[in-house]
Design an enzyme around this catalytic site. Structure first.
Site, PDB file in Angstrom:
ATOM      1  N   LYS A 312      18.274 -73.954 -21.875  1.00 45.39           N
ATOM      2  CA  LYS A 312      16.983 -74.226 -21.706  1.00 45.39           C
ATOM      3  C   LYS A 312      16.201 -76.183 -21.112  1.00 45.39           C
ATOM      4  O   LYS A 312      17.231 -76.499 -22.226  1.00 45.39           O
ATOM      5  CB  LYS A 312      15.466 -73.552 -21.475  1.00 45.39           C
ATOM      6  CG  LYS A 312      15.941 -72.484 -21.097  1.00 45.39           C
ATOM      7  CD  LYS A 312      14.905 -71.393 -21.387  1.00 45.39           C
ATOM      8  CE  LYS A 312      14.944 -69.864 -20.222  1.00 45.39           C
ATOM      9  NZ  LYS A 312      14.599 -68.638 -21.065  1.00 45.39           N
ATOM     10  N   ARG A 347      19.685 -63.340 -24.436  1.00 43.90           N
ATOM     11  CA  ARG A 347      19.931 -63.675 -23.507  1.00 43.90           C
ATOM     12  C   ARG A 347      21.198 -65.305 -23.572  1.00 43.90           C
ATOM     13  O   ARG A 347      20.503 -66.045 -22.579  1.00 43.90           O
ATOM     14  CB  ARG A 347      18.867 -63.339 -22.499  1.00 43.90           C
ATOM     15  CG  ARG A 347      19.348 -63.788 -21.122  1.00 43.90           C
ATOM     16  CD  ARG A 347      18.289 -63.262 -20.480  1.00 43.90           C
ATOM     17  NE  ARG A 347      18.332 -63.428 -19.093  1.00 43.90           N
ATOM     18  CZ  ARG A 347      17.973 -64.544 -17.960  1.00 43.90           C
ATOM     19  NH1 ARG A 347      18.592 -65.111 -18.647  1.00 43.90           N
ATOM     20  NH2 ARG A 347      18.408 -64.977 -16.177  1.00 43.90           N
TER      21      ARG A 347
HETATM   22  C1  7PM Z   1      17.131 -72.533 -14.501  1.00 41.65           C
HETATM   23  C2  7PM Z   1      15.859 -72.374 -15.571  1.00 41.65           C
HETATM   24  C3  7PM Z   1      17.788 -70.856 -13.943  1.00 41.65           C
HETATM   25  C4  7PM Z   1      15.544 -70.993 -16.127  1.00 41.65           C
HETATM   26  C5  7PM Z   1      17.519 -70.080 -14.676  1.00 41.65           C
HETATM   27  C6  7PM Z   1      16.337 -70.180 -15.214  1.00 41.65           C
HETATM   28  C7  7PM Z   1      14.804 -66.070 -18.761  1.00 41.65           C
HETATM   29  C8  7PM Z   1      14.365 -64.917 -18.143  1.00 41.65           C
HETATM   30  C9  7PM Z   1      15.453 -66.649 -17.313  1.00 41.65           C
HETATM   31  C10 7PM Z   1      14.147 -64.972 -20.320  1.00 41.65           C
HETATM   32  C11 7PM Z   1      14.304 -62.845 -20.003  1.00 41.65           C
HETATM   33  C12 7PM Z   1      17.257 -69.035 -17.758  1.00 41.65           C
HETATM   34  C13 7PM Z   1      15.984 -69.060 -16.772  1.00 41.65           C
HETATM   35  N1  7PM Z   1      14.768 -66.806 -17.979  1.00 41.65           N
HETATM   36  N2  7PM Z   1      14.479 -63.463 -18.278  1.00 41.65           N
HETATM   37  N3  7PM Z   1      15.304 -64.887 -17.065  1.00 41.65           N
HETATM   38  N4  7PM Z   1      14.190 -63.957 -20.638  1.00 41.65           N
HETATM   39  N5  7PM Z   1      13.515 -61.698 -19.539  1.00 41.65           N
HETATM   40  O1  7PM Z   1      17.526 -69.754 -18.232  1.00 41.65           O
HETATM   41  O2  7PM Z   1      14.464 -66.124 -21.367  1.00 41.65           O
HETATM   42  O3  7PM Z   1      18.263 -68.215 -17.433  1.00 41.65           O
HETATM   43  S1  7PM Z   1      15.436 -67.702 -15.730  1.00 41.65           S
END
Ligand code: 7PM
Length: 382
Positions: A312, A347
């Protein structure tokens, strides 16, 4: 400190933050979410109308007398929060009725983005065979759950038409229906949840905590499946514009608490709820750091905690790394810090590397416990 224990406003609730939870504390420390972490000191923050109004730090030996001095309604709330903070997390029953998620060790949820922009070709098309191969590799590397998503919820992302989201993920979920580990579906759409559960998904991961689609509470209730309730501030397209909180930990706690109650009111069993502070979703660097440092307070919600820090932007900001794929080392550092706050599910993108980091972390804990037992066995009390 604006209030003494005796004059707390009506309706006062508490955020209870265990200070420095650790694994080698002496007897008398209080277990965090059933252990093996425990805490010997607590910061109690009294909350009125969503704002902190009083706080006190105390050793666990003083908690009973602190509680006794509170006015009875506030005392009852504080006792309920303290019980939830300490209680073990029972295994979560998955959809399908055959499997459960147990929390004897931190679990690894592997991210499977079935979105065109997540693949190196950068094209419009998604190749299910390629997505499937990535899922199999994550399973072989030790993933406990595969989180399949077809809508990018990244900050600044545009919403995806539901039909397209469904077409992307269904072939992959069907192909994983007999896999060795359960599949969760990462979506905000009730129709997509239904289709994914029909195709064999065992749980739902919703970054809107079942607020985005008015039908989603009823779908999860009817299917008796676990759901991850994530905190986000604002819609993905605008959430990073100017996120502001008076007190981010208090507000995230209160939001997740309210979503737990909304789920229970809709008929979703409490034992199927998992909560997530939503790192990076409508938060500044400072907010993310406060939430990660304060993570242990969220155990007082009484549900298993899931956290996503992998690659992130806050890691990029701290480590000065613009390219997400080069943020592995920082992601592992943040993941282990979250494990040291007692988080039950991580995750992650990089399953093999996370599993290796967790194995070393766990090995050190096992060694510590063996050393303690050896000393106890070889000596007499003095
Ligand atoms: C770009 C930036 C692409 C951030 C995708 C993301 C979470 C999630 C995501 C989380 C839960 C990523 C994020 N983040 N679901 N979906 N918790 N429960 O890093 O922190 O995958 S999308």
């Amino acid at each position: 400190m604006k209030h003494s224990a005796g004059d707390l406003p009506k309706g006062t609730d508490f955020v209870l933050l265990p200070l420095a939870p650790a694994r080698d504390l002496p007897a008398g420390a209080m277990p965090l979410a059933g252990g093996p972490l425990a805490f010997a000191h607590l910061r109690a923050i009294a909350i009125s109308e969503g704002r902190p109004v009083a706080s006190r730090e105390m050793p666990s030996s003083e908690i009973a007398s602190w509680l006794a001095a509170l006015p009875p309604p506030a005392r009852a709330r504080a006792e309920r929060r303290l019980d939830a903070l300490q209680a073990p997390r029972p295994p979560v029953p998955l959809a399908g009725g055959k499997r459960t998620l147990g929390f004897a060790r931190p679990l690894v949820m592997g991210i499977l983005n079935v979105t065109p922009d997540s693949f190196s070709d950068g094209g419009r098309f998604v190749d299910p065979a390629r997505a499937l191969a990535q899922a199999q590799a994550m399973i072989a590397a030790g993933a406990d759950i595969i989180d399949v998503g077809g809508e990018s919820t990244r900050p600044g992302a545009r919403p995806v038409w539901e039909e397209e989201e469904r077409e992307r993920i269904l072939p992959v979920i069907e192909a994983l229906a007999d896999a060795a580990v359960p599949v969760s579906v990462d979506t905000r759409h009730a129709r997509v949840m239904e289709a994914a559960l029909d195709a064999g998904a065992a749980m739902v991961n919703d970054v809107s905590a079942l607020t985005h689609d008015p039908d989603s509470l009823a779908v999860v209730a009817a299917r008796d499946c676990p759901v991850v309730l994530m905190h986000a501030r604002g819609e993905p397209q605008r959430m990073q514009d100017n996120p502001a909180y008076e007190d981010v930990l208090t507000e995230v706690f209160a939001y997740l608490d309210a979503r737990i109650r909304a789920c229970e009111a809709a008929g979703i069993a409490r034992e199927r709820l998992i909560v997530d502070p939503g790192i990076g979703f409508g938060k500044t660097l400072r907010h993310n750091l406060t939430l990660l440092n304060g993570l242990a307070a969220l155990h007082a919600l009484g549900a298993p905690l899931l956290v996503g820090v992998s690659r992130k932007r806050f890691i990029g900001a701290l480590a000065r790394e613009e390219v997400p794929a080069r943020r592995l080392a920082g992601s592992l550092a943040a993941a282990l810090a979250a494990v040291d706050k007692g988080v039950q599910i991580l995750r992650v993108h990089d399953v093999a590397e996370t599993v290796q980091a967790l194995a070393v972390h766990q090995g050190l804990i096992d060694g510590l416990l063996m050393d303690r037992a050896a000393v106890a066995a070889a000596t007499r009390p003095c």
